[in-house]
Design a protein around this motif. Structure first.
Motif, PDB file in Angstrom:
ATOM      1  N   CYS A 390       0.844  -1.204   0.000  1.00 32.17           N
ATOM      2  CA  CYS A 390       0.000   0.000   0.000  1.00 32.17           C
ATOM      3  C   CYS A 390       0.879   1.254   0.000  1.00 32.17           C
ATOM      4  CB  CYS A 390      -0.898   0.006   1.231  1.00 32.17           C
ATOM      5  SG  CYS A 390      -1.788   1.556   1.393  1.00 32.17           S
ATOM      6  N   PRO A 391       0.797   2.085  -1.035  1.00 31.29           N
ATOM      7  CA  PRO A 391       1.643   3.283  -1.079  1.00 31.29           C
ATOM      8  C   PRO A 391       1.265   4.323  -0.033  1.00 31.29           C
ATOM      9  CG  PRO A 391       0.144   3.271  -2.934  1.00 31.29           C
ATOM     10  CD  PRO A 391      -0.047   1.959  -2.224  1.00 31.29           C
ATOM     11  N   ALA A 392       0.055   4.210   0.503  1.00 29.52           N
ATOM     12  CA  ALA A 392      -0.356   5.170   1.534  1.00 29.52           C
ATOM     13  C   ALA A 392       0.111   4.732   2.915  1.00 29.52           C
ATOM     14  CB  ALA A 392      -1.878   5.320   1.528  1.00 29.52           C
ATOM     15  N   ILE A 394      -1.035   2.322   4.783  1.00 30.60           N
ATOM     16  CA  ILE A 394      -2.090   1.887   5.699  1.00 30.60           C
ATOM     17  C   ILE A 394      -2.299   0.373   5.552  1.00 30.60           C
ATOM     18  CG2 ILE A 394      -3.217   4.119   5.915  1.00 30.60           C
ATOM     19  CD1 ILE A 394      -5.136   3.332   3.703  1.00 30.60           C
ATOM     20  N   PRO A 396      -4.755  -2.234   4.345  1.00 34.33           N
ATOM     21  CA  PRO A 396      -6.020  -2.470   3.639  1.00 34.33           C
ATOM     22  C   PRO A 396      -6.819  -3.655   4.164  1.00 34.33           C
ATOM     23  CG  PRO A 396      -4.206  -2.197   2.090  1.00 34.33           C
ATOM     24  CD  PRO A 396      -3.611  -2.187   3.445  1.00 34.33           C
ATOM     25  N   CYS A 419      -6.468   6.456   2.176  1.00 32.31           N
ATOM     26  CA  CYS A 419      -6.422   5.634   0.948  1.00 32.31           C
ATOM     27  C   CYS A 419      -6.588   6.513  -0.286  1.00 32.31           C
ATOM     28  CB  CYS A 419      -7.536   4.594   1.002  1.00 32.31           C
ATOM     29  SG  CYS A 419      -7.814   3.782  -0.582  1.00 32.31           S
ATOM     30  N   ILE A 420      -5.760   6.314  -1.287  1.00 34.11           N
ATOM     31  CA  ILE A 420      -5.855   7.108  -2.518  1.00 34.11           C
ATOM     32  C   ILE A 420      -6.573   6.329  -3.616  1.00 34.11           C
ATOM     33  CG2 ILE A 420      -3.810   8.500  -2.088  1.00 34.11           C
ATOM     34  CD1 ILE A 420      -2.476   6.521  -4.270  1.00 34.11           C
ATOM     35  N   GLU A 421      -7.093   5.146  -3.261  1.00 28.20           N
ATOM     36  CA  GLU A 421      -7.840   4.309  -4.201  1.00 28.20           C
ATOM     37  C   GLU A 421      -6.996   3.961  -5.423  1.00 28.20           C
ATOM     38  OE1 GLU A 421     -11.848   5.754  -4.727  1.00 28.20           O
ATOM     39  OE2 GLU A 421     -11.944   6.383  -2.639  1.00 28.20           O
ATOM     40  N   CYS A 422      -5.754   3.596  -5.164  1.00 28.48           N
ATOM     41  CA  CYS A 422      -4.841   3.305  -6.273  1.00 28.48           C
ATOM     42  C   CYS A 422      -5.060   1.911  -6.861  1.00 28.48           C
ATOM     43  CB  CYS A 422      -3.391   3.418  -5.803  1.00 28.48           C
ATOM     44  SG  CYS A 422      -2.914   2.126  -4.641  1.00 28.48           S
ATOM     45  N   GLY A 423      -5.777   1.065  -6.151  1.00 28.07           N
ATOM     46  CA  GLY A 423      -6.062  -0.274  -6.673  1.00 28.07           C
ATOM     47  C   GLY A 423      -4.972  -1.296  -6.415  1.00 28.07           C
ATOM     48  N   MET A 424      -3.885  -0.862  -5.788  1.00 26.92           N
ATOM     49  CA  MET A 424      -2.743  -1.758  -5.603  1.00 26.92           C
ATOM     50  C   MET A 424      -3.092  -2.958  -4.728  1.00 26.92           C
ATOM     51  SD  MET A 424       0.603  -1.414  -6.432  1.00 26.92           S
ATOM     52  CE  MET A 424       1.586  -0.014  -5.954  1.00 26.92           C
ATOM     53  N   CYS A 425      -3.892  -2.766  -3.672  1.00 28.17           N
ATOM     54  CA  CYS A 425      -4.186  -3.877  -2.755  1.00 28.17           C
ATOM     55  C   CYS A 425      -4.972  -4.967  -3.462  1.00 28.17           C
ATOM     56  CB  CYS A 425      -4.883  -3.379  -1.490  1.00 28.17           C
ATOM     57  SG  CYS A 425      -6.226  -2.236  -1.752  1.00 28.17           S
ATOM     58  N   THR A 436      -9.655  -3.083  -2.544  1.00 28.58           N
ATOM     59  CA  THR A 436      -9.844  -1.634  -2.749  1.00 28.58           C
ATOM     60  C   THR A 436     -11.311  -1.244  -2.558  1.00 28.58           C
ATOM     61  OG1 THR A 436      -8.052  -1.683  -4.350  1.00 28.58           O
ATOM     62  CG2 THR A 436      -9.431   0.267  -4.354  1.00 28.58           C
ATOM     63  N   VAL A 439     -12.042  -0.951   1.038  1.00 27.73           N
ATOM     64  CA  VAL A 439     -11.466   0.269   1.631  1.00 27.73           C
ATOM     65  C   VAL A 439     -12.286   1.492   1.207  1.00 27.73           C
ATOM     66  CG1 VAL A 439      -9.381   1.673   1.902  1.00 27.73           C
ATOM     67  CG2 VAL A 439      -9.177  -0.791   1.651  1.00 27.73           C
TER      68      VAL A 439
HETATM   69  S1  SF4 Z   1      -6.294   1.313  -2.741  1.00 29.92           S
HETATM   70 FE1  SF4 Z   1      -5.413  -0.137  -1.297  1.00 29.92          FE
HETATM   71  S2  SF4 Z   1      -3.209  -0.029  -1.724  1.00 29.92           S
HETATM   72 FE2  SF4 Z   1      -4.100   1.800  -2.646  1.00 29.92          FE
HETATM   73  S3  SF4 Z   1      -3.951   3.378  -1.047  1.00 29.92           S
HETATM   74 FE3  SF4 Z   1      -5.946   2.408  -0.815  1.00 29.92          FE
HETATM   75  S4  SF4 Z   1      -5.632   0.826   0.714  1.00 29.92           S
HETATM   76 FE4  SF4 Z   1      -3.617   1.400  -0.039  1.00 29.92          FE
END
Ligand code: SF4
Ligand code: SF4
Length: 452
Positions: A390-392, A394, A396, A419-425, A436, A439
């Motif tokens: 998670c780049p933020a 946090i 998830p 959360c920036i809703e980047c979709g990485m998780c 995501t 979250v």
């Molecule tokens: S979408 Fe998931 S990985 Fe991306 S910032 Fe939010 S919790 Fe972290």
């Protein structure tokens, strides 16, 4: 038929890449918080930008807007002001076509929310009226430029749609303007094409924003793999004082403001980049601002990437605001399958929409159209990958659990709002869990609790 999807397609994307042998599982994960993705950008990066013709009706979205200035029966031109936001941000919204106002209709927006749209019957004549006069940016004062930016309705064109003038109003202690030209999400090449086609506008818009910011220099951040664009922009800025190109790694989510700032300045901030003396704007926002300054043209058309594995001819298109995804896809050759999934934006951060009647808005940069994902999620393996990536910074999986339990206190403690809703998780989850989405729901729960 258009099928609703969640974001679990992201894992499918990575697995597909592995199976196709384009990447291997070891090389994808190049370190915590950032991934190198196969962007599929070759699908659209060098083709022509196709012009899309607006149909009989266009639907202009009224995001956060309460002050509607037109009524059914009114005649409008392309450029006529239709409405003005009546919240903290007084930015106007303009018609993209000429014709007659039919009324207001609720429709799903590309953010997934249902909002009001002004419906205009298009007369097909495309008669344009300048809603404001051009201004000489060299002679204008900073205050005049900030007011101009507000009245021209300039919003962040990288997908966020945040009114840009707010960043410059009363800006103090800014040392650098950072122009974000990273475009890190898979499939999207709209920024690349716009910069390639309109590099002079990029320079003019950036130069003016630099003046407004009070900073000494502007850095235009471009992925180091975009050699041709870097060379072109470097050549274009070489005689302009204070403008430079900054090469950044080709990783996701390098285009996220915090990641980009950390990459360039090795600094973190709490709420806004201004805290560390930086203003960030998207490259296409600088271009849109330049067009407003020089030609009196508001954001009434967009260049968007329409791509994915379920559209026959992935393309960049120039399209009037208010034209539906359905009309665009029809004009570029249609869907590749009977059932598709449509994402407003890129596949990582974009939002799924349930209908292709959703329209392009002033902040749109992409629509991603993908095959439905048939695979089911399985139980969490407690592998911790989502947390690790998670780049933020946090957690998830814990936020997901707290959301399922409706535990607002724990969601607050876990800083779900970060959360920036980047979709990485979701991307890294081996169980194909839509982390995501969980979250996002957690964030919504927090917002609702705060409103109470
Ligand atoms: S979408 Fe998931 S990985 Fe991306 S910032 Fe939010 S919790 Fe972290
Ligand atoms: S990545 Fe998926 S399986 Fe692993 S802990 Fe997170 S939610 Fe569970």
């Amino acid at each position: 038929m258009i099928k609703r999807i969640g974001s679990c397609f992201i894992l499918g994307l990575i697995i597909n890449e592995i199976l196709k042998g384009r990447v291997n599982s070891m090389s994808i994960l190049i370190g915590p918080m950032k991934l190198h993705l196969n962007g599929h950008k070759e699908l659209t990066s060098h083709g022509e930008v196709k012009n899309i013709v607006a149909g009989k009706k266009v639907f202009i979205p009224l995001m956060a807007c309460t002050d509607v200035l037109v009524k059914a029966g009114d005649t409008v031109k392309a450029g006529t002001m239709l409405a003005k936001r009546d919240d903290h941000f007084k930015v106007p919204i303009f018609s993209s076509v000429s014709g007659k106002v039919l009324g207001i209709e609720e429709l799903e927006h590309t953010t997934g929310r249902v909002i009001d749209h002004v419906v205009i019957e298009n007369d097909g004549l495309n008669t344009f009226e300048r809603p404001f006069e051009p201004i000489d940016a060299e002679k204008a004062s900073v205050e005049e430029l900030v007011t101009f930016m507000m009245n021209a309705g300039i919003v962040g064109c990288g997908g966020a749609g945040f009114p840009s003038y707010v960043k410059y109003k009363g800006a103090k202690g800014i040392h650098t303007l950072l122009i974000n030209a990273v475009e890190c999400e898979p499939y999207i090449t709209a920024d690349y094409r716009i910069m390639d086609n309109q590099v002079e506008e990029l320079v003019y818009g950036t130069k003016t924003m630099l003046k407004m910011s009070g900073a000494k220099k502007a850095l235009i951040a471009i992925k180091k793999t975009k050699k041709d664009l870097i060379a072109k922009v470097r050549e274009a800025v070489k005689d302009t004082e204070g403008l430079f190109v900054e090469e950044v790694p080709d990783q996701y989510p390098m285009g996220w403001e915090r990641t980009l700032i950390y990459e360039v300045f090795k600094k973190r901030y709490d709420k806004l980049p201004g805290e560390i003396g930086v203003i960030v704007n998207n490259a296409t926002t600088a271009i849109a601002f330049s067009e407003a300054l020089r030609y009196g043209k508001p954001i009434i058309e967009k260049i968007c990437t329409i791509s994915g594995d379920a559209v026959k001819n992935p393309s960049n298109v120039r399209v009037p605001v208010g034209v539906s995804v359905q009309e665009i896809v029809e004009q570029i050759g249609g869907y590749a399958y009977d059932e598709v999934r449509i994402v407003g934006g890129g596949p990582m951060m974009g939002k799924t929409v349930s209908t292709d009647r959703a329209v392009i808005n002033s902040a749109s940069n992409a629509i991603t159209i993908l095959k439905p994902d048939e695979d089911e999620a399985i139980a969490c393996l407690r592998c911790g990958r989502c947390n690790d990536h998670c780049p933020a910074g946090i957690l998830p999986v814990r936020i997901n659990n707290a959301e399922e339990a409706g535990d607002v206190k724990l969601l607050t403690k876990l800083r779900a709002d970060q959360c920036i809703e980047c979709g990485m998780c979701t991307y890294v989850c081996p169980s194909k869990i839509e982390v995501t989405e969980g979250v996002r729901r957690g964030k919504a729960l927090l917002r609702a609790a705060a409103q109470k």
